[in-house]
Design a protein around this motif. Sequence first.
Motif, PDB file in Angstrom:
ATOM      1  N   ASN A  87     -16.573  -4.585  14.653  1.00 22.96           N
ATOM      2  CA  ASN A  87     -15.971  -5.393  13.600  1.00 22.96           C
ATOM      3  C   ASN A  87     -17.022  -5.856  12.595  1.00 22.96           C
ATOM      4  N   TYR A  88     -18.238  -6.143  13.084  1.00 24.76           N
ATOM      5  CA  TYR A  88     -19.311  -6.564  12.177  1.00 24.76           C
ATOM      6  C   TYR A  88     -19.713  -5.421  11.243  1.00 24.76           C
ATOM      7  N   VAL A  89     -19.908  -4.247  11.828  1.00 18.97           N
ATOM      8  CA  VAL A  89     -20.376  -3.106  11.051  1.00 18.97           C
ATOM      9  C   VAL A  89     -19.304  -2.634  10.078  1.00 18.97           C
ATOM     10  N   VAL A  90     -18.075  -2.480  10.563  1.00 17.09           N
ATOM     11  CA  VAL A  90     -16.975  -2.043   9.699  1.00 17.09           C
ATOM     12  C   VAL A  90     -16.670  -3.110   8.650  1.00 17.09           C
ATOM     13  N   GLY A  91     -16.726  -4.383   9.066  1.00 20.53           N
ATOM     14  CA  GLY A  91     -16.482  -5.472   8.128  1.00 20.53           C
ATOM     15  C   GLY A  91     -17.498  -5.502   7.009  1.00 20.53           C
ATOM     16  N   GLU A  92     -18.774  -5.248   7.349  1.00 19.82           N
ATOM     17  CA  GLU A  92     -19.820  -5.218   6.326  1.00 19.82           C
ATOM     18  C   GLU A  92     -19.536  -4.141   5.286  1.00 19.82           C
ATOM     19  N   ALA A  93     -19.056  -2.971   5.741  1.00 15.99           N
ATOM     20  CA  ALA A  93     -18.728  -1.889   4.809  1.00 15.99           C
ATOM     21  C   ALA A  93     -17.465  -2.216   4.012  1.00 15.99           C
ATOM     22  N   ALA A  94     -16.485  -2.841   4.671  1.00 14.80           N
ATOM     23  CA  ALA A  94     -15.198  -3.096   4.016  1.00 14.80           C
ATOM     24  C   ALA A  94     -15.297  -4.127   2.904  1.00 14.80           C
ATOM     25  N   VAL A  95     -16.172  -5.148   3.066  1.00 12.04           N
ATOM     26  CA  VAL A  95     -16.237  -6.198   2.039  1.00 12.04           C
ATOM     27  C   VAL A  95     -16.862  -5.697   0.742  1.00 12.04           C
ATOM     28  N   ALA A  96     -17.355  -4.471   0.750  1.00  8.05           N
ATOM     29  CA  ALA A  96     -17.865  -3.906  -0.495  1.00  8.05           C
ATOM     30  C   ALA A  96     -16.737  -3.638  -1.486  1.00  8.05           C
ATOM     31  N   SER A  97     -15.516  -3.424  -0.982  1.00  4.50           N
ATOM     32  CA  SER A  97     -14.387  -3.132  -1.873  1.00  4.50           C
ATOM     33  C   SER A  97     -13.173  -4.013  -1.623  1.00  4.50           C
ATOM     34  N   MET A  98     -13.214  -4.835  -0.569  1.00  5.06           N
ATOM     35  CA  MET A  98     -12.100  -5.735  -0.254  1.00  5.06           C
ATOM     36  C   MET A  98     -12.621  -7.159  -0.147  1.00  5.06           C
ATOM     37  N   THR A  99     -11.795  -8.125  -0.547  1.00  5.62           N
ATOM     38  CA  THR A  99     -12.209  -9.522  -0.456  1.00  5.62           C
ATOM     39  C   THR A  99     -12.014 -10.021   0.978  1.00  5.62           C
ATOM     40  N   PRO A 100     -12.735 -11.098   1.371  1.00  4.31           N
ATOM     41  CA  PRO A 100     -12.523 -11.679   2.700  1.00  4.31           C
ATOM     42  C   PRO A 100     -11.060 -12.064   2.953  1.00  4.31           C
ATOM     43  N   ARG A 136      -5.595  -8.081   8.404  1.00  2.00           N
ATOM     44  CA  ARG A 136      -5.961  -7.951   9.820  1.00  2.00           C
ATOM     45  C   ARG A 136      -4.918  -8.617  10.701  1.00  2.00           C
ATOM     46  N   TRP A 137      -4.579  -9.871  10.383  1.00  2.00           N
ATOM     47  CA  TRP A 137      -3.638 -10.600  11.241  1.00  2.00           C
ATOM     48  C   TRP A 137      -2.196 -10.201  10.990  1.00  2.00           C
ATOM     49  N   ALA A 138      -1.863  -9.844   9.751  1.00  2.00           N
ATOM     50  CA  ALA A 138      -0.493  -9.400   9.473  1.00  2.00           C
ATOM     51  C   ALA A 138      -0.161  -8.139  10.255  1.00  2.00           C
ATOM     52  N   LEU A 139      -1.116  -7.222  10.331  1.00  3.80           N
ATOM     53  CA  LEU A 139      -0.884  -5.974  11.062  1.00  3.80           C
ATOM     54  C   LEU A 139      -0.939  -6.174  12.579  1.00  3.80           C
ATOM     55  N   ALA A 140      -1.694  -7.184  13.022  1.00  2.00           N
ATOM     56  CA  ALA A 140      -1.865  -7.387  14.472  1.00  2.00           C
ATOM     57  C   ALA A 140      -0.810  -8.301  15.075  1.00  2.00           C
ATOM     58  N   ALA A 141      -0.078  -9.062  14.251  1.00  2.00           N
ATOM     59  CA  ALA A 141       0.816 -10.099  14.761  1.00  2.00           C
ATOM     60  C   ALA A 141       1.889  -9.548  15.702  1.00  2.00           C
ATOM     61  N   MET A 142       2.692  -8.612  15.227  1.00  9.68           N
ATOM     62  CA  MET A 142       3.791  -8.101  16.045  1.00  9.68           C
ATOM     63  C   MET A 142       3.294  -7.370  17.297  1.00  9.68           C
ATOM     64  N   PHE A 154      -2.242  -4.064  -0.602  1.00  5.16           N
ATOM     65  CA  PHE A 154      -2.564  -3.273   0.582  1.00  5.16           C
ATOM     66  C   PHE A 154      -3.599  -2.216   0.179  1.00  5.16           C
ATOM     67  N   PRO A 155      -4.568  -1.900   1.045  1.00  6.44           N
ATOM     68  CA  PRO A 155      -5.607  -0.913   0.697  1.00  6.44           C
ATOM     69  C   PRO A 155      -5.009   0.384   0.166  1.00  6.44           C
ATOM     70  N   ASP A 156      -5.613   0.884  -0.909  1.00  6.76           N
ATOM     71  CA  ASP A 156      -5.072   2.102  -1.519  1.00  6.76           C
ATOM     72  C   ASP A 156      -6.057   3.271  -1.490  1.00  6.76           C
ATOM     73  N   THR A 157      -7.176   3.114  -0.758  1.00  8.63           N
ATOM     74  CA  THR A 157      -8.114   4.218  -0.589  1.00  8.63           C
ATOM     75  C   THR A 157      -8.245   4.548   0.890  1.00  8.63           C
ATOM     76  N   PRO A 158      -8.535   5.792   1.232  1.00  2.96           N
ATOM     77  CA  PRO A 158      -8.676   6.162   2.649  1.00  2.96           C
ATOM     78  C   PRO A 158      -9.724   5.341   3.381  1.00  2.96           C
TER      79      PRO A 158
END
Length: 291
Positions: free
Chosen positions: A17-30, A37-43, A203-207
Amino acid sequence: MKASLYLVLATLFWSGNYVVGEAAVASMTPLELTFWRWALAAMPLLLLAQFVEKPDWRAVLRRWPALLVLSMLGMSGYTLLLYGALGYTSAMNASLITAANPALIVVMAIILLGEKTTRLGWLGICLGLLGVLLVLTRGELQRLLSFTMNTGELLMIGAIIVWGFYTIIARRLNLPAIAATAVQVVMATVSLAPFALALNVQFPDTPAEGWSLAYIAVFPSLGAYLLWNLALKSTPPGTAGNYLNLMVVFTAVITVALGTPLTLVQVIGGLMVIAGVLLTGVKGRSRLKAA
């Protein structure tokens, strides 16, 4: 052996989560990362709780005030601070600061709850703190006098303080672990939704963004919680807690595998943090008692 494997995999997923999160915040906001993360994990978490624990949901929901506080601290506050920090500091530094969390929780329990620890426990706390300071100052402790620390590292310190409050409150909540977590996740999703709408969170629009979010939602949010709680059925919490030290090791391995070298200061600081946590968690906690 099965419980040990579960604990190792859980810490591996959280390290990712740390490594992927570091890469993800380059194009997504916290906020985007935290909300989705929580919307997809809730159900899935609700279904997981029903399948594994079969809880009395009415009894769980009767504790909604405490669950709401925990959701604001652990699900919203901590996660927003974590992803915010990863926009400014490395996954390795973030994991090293997080590794000091068990020692911080002991200190908070002493201050807030009047608990006591041994001299060896205090030695572990001081050793872990020195290791974190070594990493934060990059080996130049005189930087503390000018307080010139990275914004991300300061946010990460805030994150582990928030998680410390979360842990102290959560450990007094006598509810099935996965069910309580699932309800907190639902509450976090609902409470963050107005902010997501106001800030036009998409919602993310890039692969790359999609795969990052998929990993974060499936492995750290679902898989790690399931494996951790299954392991706790046959493993004492204190023993399980020591496995969290592996997060630093796993994060280091992943970081190096991706081509980012470790510094000598990070290695020395990490060893000091792990040694401090072991002293605090294994020896020091053996005589912890309520005042």
